[in-house]
Motif scaffolding. Structure first.
Motif, PDB file in Angstrom:
ATOM      1  N   ASP A 114       0.839  -1.210   0.000  1.00  0.00           N
ATOM      2  CA  ASP A 114       0.000   0.000   0.000  1.00  0.00           C
ATOM      3  C   ASP A 114       0.868   1.251   0.000  1.00  0.00           C
ATOM      4  N   ILE A 115       1.922   1.228   0.812  1.00  0.00           N
ATOM      5  CA  ILE A 115       2.839   2.378   0.886  1.00  0.00           C
ATOM      6  C   ILE A 115       3.499   2.618  -0.459  1.00  0.00           C
ATOM      7  N   LEU A 116       3.982   1.544  -1.075  1.00  0.00           N
ATOM      8  CA  LEU A 116       4.673   1.681  -2.366  1.00  0.00           C
ATOM      9  C   LEU A 116       3.733   2.148  -3.473  1.00  0.00           C
ATOM     10  N   LEU A 117       2.520   1.577  -3.503  1.00  0.00           N
ATOM     11  CA  LEU A 117       1.580   1.964  -4.562  1.00  0.00           C
ATOM     12  C   LEU A 117       1.253   3.451  -4.501  1.00  0.00           C
ATOM     13  N   GLN A 118       1.070   3.983  -3.283  1.00  0.00           N
ATOM     14  CA  GLN A 118       0.776   5.410  -3.143  1.00  0.00           C
ATOM     15  C   GLN A 118       1.911   6.271  -3.691  1.00  0.00           C
ATOM     16  N   GLU A 119       3.149   5.799  -3.534  1.00  0.00           N
ATOM     17  CA  GLU A 119       4.300   6.567  -4.011  1.00  0.00           C
ATOM     18  C   GLU A 119       4.575   6.325  -5.486  1.00  0.00           C
ATOM     19  N   VAL A 120       4.538   5.060  -5.884  1.00  0.00           N
ATOM     20  CA  VAL A 120       5.051   4.661  -7.193  1.00  0.00           C
ATOM     21  C   VAL A 120       4.051   4.877  -8.321  1.00  0.00           C
ATOM     22  N   TYR A 121       2.751   4.621  -8.060  1.00  0.00           N
ATOM     23  CA  TYR A 121       1.768   4.725  -9.142  1.00  0.00           C
ATOM     24  C   TYR A 121       1.771   6.117  -9.788  1.00  0.00           C
ATOM     25  N   PRO A 122       1.718   7.214  -8.997  1.00  0.00           N
ATOM     26  CA  PRO A 122       1.774   8.536  -9.639  1.00  0.00           C
ATOM     27  C   PRO A 122       3.054   8.760 -10.432  1.00  0.00           C
ATOM     28  N   GLU A 123       4.168   8.227  -9.933  1.00  0.00           N
ATOM     29  CA  GLU A 123       5.440   8.357 -10.661  1.00  0.00           C
ATOM     30  C   GLU A 123       5.378   7.613 -11.994  1.00  0.00           C
ATOM     31  N   ALA A 124       4.798   6.401 -11.961  1.00  0.00           N
ATOM     32  CA  ALA A 124       4.694   5.598 -13.185  1.00  0.00           C
ATOM     33  C   ALA A 124       3.782   6.253 -14.207  1.00  0.00           C
ATOM     34  N   VAL A 125       2.686   6.835 -13.734  1.00  0.00           N
ATOM     35  CA  VAL A 125       1.760   7.550 -14.618  1.00  0.00           C
ATOM     36  C   VAL A 125       2.479   8.698 -15.314  1.00  0.00           C
ATOM     37  N   LYS A 126       3.264   9.436 -14.546  1.00  0.00           N
ATOM     38  CA  LYS A 126       4.012  10.561 -15.111  1.00  0.00           C
ATOM     39  C   LYS A 126       5.048  10.077 -16.117  1.00  0.00           C
ATOM     40  N   GLU A 127       5.754   9.002 -15.788  1.00  0.00           N
ATOM     41  CA  GLU A 127       6.788   8.480 -16.687  1.00  0.00           C
ATOM     42  C   GLU A 127       6.177   7.961 -17.982  1.00  0.00           C
ATOM     43  N   ALA A 128       4.982   7.367 -17.886  1.00  0.00           N
ATOM     44  CA  ALA A 128       4.333   6.815 -19.082  1.00  0.00           C
ATOM     45  C   ALA A 128       3.565   7.880 -19.866  1.00  0.00           C
ATOM     46  N   SER A 129       3.476   9.106 -19.312  1.00  0.00           N
ATOM     47  CA  SER A 129       2.777  10.220 -19.969  1.00  0.00           C
ATOM     48  C   SER A 129       1.327   9.872 -20.293  1.00  0.00           C
ATOM     49  N   ILE A 130       0.621   9.337 -19.296  1.00  0.00           N
ATOM     50  CA  ILE A 130      -0.799   9.031 -19.470  1.00  0.00           C
ATOM     51  C   ILE A 130      -1.611   9.855 -18.474  1.00  0.00           C
ATOM     52  N   PHE A 131      -2.933   9.947 -18.738  1.00  0.00           N
ATOM     53  CA  PHE A 131      -3.820  10.736 -17.884  1.00  0.00           C
ATOM     54  C   PHE A 131      -4.992   9.861 -17.448  1.00  0.00           C
ATOM     55  N   PRO A 132      -4.873   9.164 -16.306  1.00  0.00           N
ATOM     56  CA  PRO A 132      -5.963   8.296 -15.842  1.00  0.00           C
ATOM     57  C   PRO A 132      -7.215   9.096 -15.490  1.00  0.00           C
ATOM     58  N   VAL A 133      -8.387   8.488 -15.745  1.00  0.00           N
ATOM     59  CA  VAL A 133      -9.656   9.144 -15.406  1.00  0.00           C
ATOM     60  C   VAL A 133     -10.478   8.299 -14.443  1.00  0.00           C
ATOM     61  N   ASP A 134      -9.888   7.216 -13.945  1.00  0.00           N
ATOM     62  CA  ASP A 134     -10.585   6.343 -13.005  1.00  0.00           C
ATOM     63  C   ASP A 134      -9.548   5.626 -12.153  1.00  0.00           C
ATOM     64  N   GLN A 135      -9.999   5.005 -11.074  1.00  0.00           N
ATOM     65  CA  GLN A 135      -9.082   4.245 -10.230  1.00  0.00           C
ATOM     66  C   GLN A 135      -8.576   3.017 -10.988  1.00  0.00           C
TER      67      GLN A 135
END
Length: 426
Positions: A69-90
């Protein structure tokens, strides 16, 4: 960290992420500090059990979920930024590998903002309303001013008529039991406003001050509260006061009271100019909206249901805020109007879909035309806000920066700039 993105269908793709074992170790350390505070091990005070003893008793695996849970909170936003995508849902997350001394690997199924295929958006023929101030416009404005400056006069010797305001206590009962949201004290209701359940207001006509009445209504079959749906209800009503509007006379004295003019004729001439200015502004806004609608119709985009759902949630919240400013809330509104939350959401569905598509299309035009808001234009926006809130532009900037919403202001300004661009090119 390594992140790769692969689109699998329409607006859905898979984000694969790998995190090195050093960050896994750090997350396990954080997870232990979290559980150590509540770990109960004989021979040790709570919060003082050593890591080695804890893992020997409970196993290091007991820390895994917290660490993930700790890692997902930190890493998911970083991965989204690195992949240059814009999520619109969980995201739908699937953990593929997590263990002490190993890399953390997971996949996230993500719904992203859709791609927009623009059609023709310049050189379109869109009708613009002609602006004309008629006598009917002037009379309607004068009547509106009369209504605004009317006095609500308490009526003691007469009974309630449509258009009157009834100040009342009420409490609703179904099967002899009071129900939540069905009670109000000294509530002011304008008869004919259609605020309450159909049939309620009509039954108050003819009542006088101090009168009591049992108002009989029936809840809709599809009402949101199952214990009320389709059932007859009795509202016990007590009338405290009846108030009736007393309109001011349209004369020179009225003009002096509501304006800086000495005569009604002078005031009328000024009103005509005000109406013309307002109608020109409304015509321009209507033209801009029509242009955006036309451009949106020409575009192709598949909108994820999550974006429409989010917009509906915003619309419901906005309605609730407006109701609260009037002394109500969404639950009371639904109860008194005889609607369900499902009815309300269904009514908003089409408008929400249209709003989302229009916003996506405007955003794509902004990109296609390279429209941007300069620092000077942003400063103008800040100065307008400063004037509105009677603060300095620097104060407004500081507040927005602290809240992390300064970029939102720039984006809103870009939207308005794009709409103006479309209006000028059609």
């Amino acid at each position: 960290m390594k992140a790769t993105w692969e689109k699998i269908e329409n607006n859905v793709g898979v984000l694969e992420v790998e995190v090195n074992e050093e960050r896994v170790t750090g997350a396990l350390d954080q997870a232990f500090k979290k559980v150590q505070k509540r770990a109960n091990v004989p021979g040790f005070r709570k919060g003082k059990v050593p890591r080695q003893i804890f893992e020997a008793k409970f196993g290091v695996e007991s820390l895994y979920q917290d660490a993930i849970d700790i890692l997902l909170q930190e890493v998911y936003p970083e991965a989204v930024k690195e992949a240059s995508i814009f999520p619109v849902d969980q995201p739908e997350v699937e953990v593929e590998q997590f263990a002490k001394g190993q890399a953390f690997k997971f996949k996230a199924k993500v719904t992203v903002k859709p791609e927009v295929e623009l059609g023709e958006y310049k050189g379109l023929n869109v009708e613009k309303q002609a602006v004309e101030v008629t006598e009917e416009d002037l009379n309607a404005e004068l009547e509106r001013l009369q209504q605004r400056h009317a006095e609500l006069v308490v009526v003691d010797e007469d009974t309630a008529k449509e258009g009157d305001t009834v100040v009342m206590d009420f409490e609703g009962f179904v099967d002899g039991e009071a129900f939540e949201g069905g009670k109000g004290d000294r509530y002011s209701l304008e008869l004919g406003s259609n605020t309450f359940i159909p049939g309620f207001e009509e039954q108050l006509i003819g009542l006088g001050t101090g009168d009591f009445k049992d108002v009989e209504v029936t809840f809709p079959e599809e009402y949101h509260a199952e214990n009320l749906a389709g059932k007859p209800a009795t509202f016990k009503v007590k009338v405290h006061e009846i108030k009736r509007k007393q309109l001011p006379v349209l004369d020179d004295e009225f003009a002096k009271d509501v304006s800086e003019f000495d005569t009604l004729d002078e005031f009328k001439e000024d009103l005509k100019k005000q109406i013309a200015t307002r109608k020109e502004r409304e015509a321009e806004q209507a033209f801009e909206s029509a242009v955006v609608e036309k451009v949106s119709e020409n575009a192709k985009v598949e909108i994820p249901s999550a974006m429409i759902e989010t917009e509906i949630q915003h619309m419901v919240k906005d309605l609730d805020n407006r109701l609260r400013s009037q002394g109500m809330n969404i639950d009371m509104f639904l109860t008194l109007s005889g609607q369900t939350i499902a009815d309300l959401r269904e009514q908003m569905q089409q408008d929400a879909s249209k709003r989302v598509k229009n916003n996506l299309v405007i955003e794509q035009v902004t990109k296609a035309e390279g429209i941007a808001v300069s620092d000077e234009e942003l400063q103008e926006e800040l100065e307008q806000m400063a004037q509105m809130y009677q603060r300095s532009a620097e104060e407004i900037r500081t507040i927005l920066e602290k809240n992390g919403t300064l970029d939102n202001l720039r984006e809103e300004a870009a939207v308005r700039k794009t709409i103006k661009f479309l209006a000028e090119n059609n």
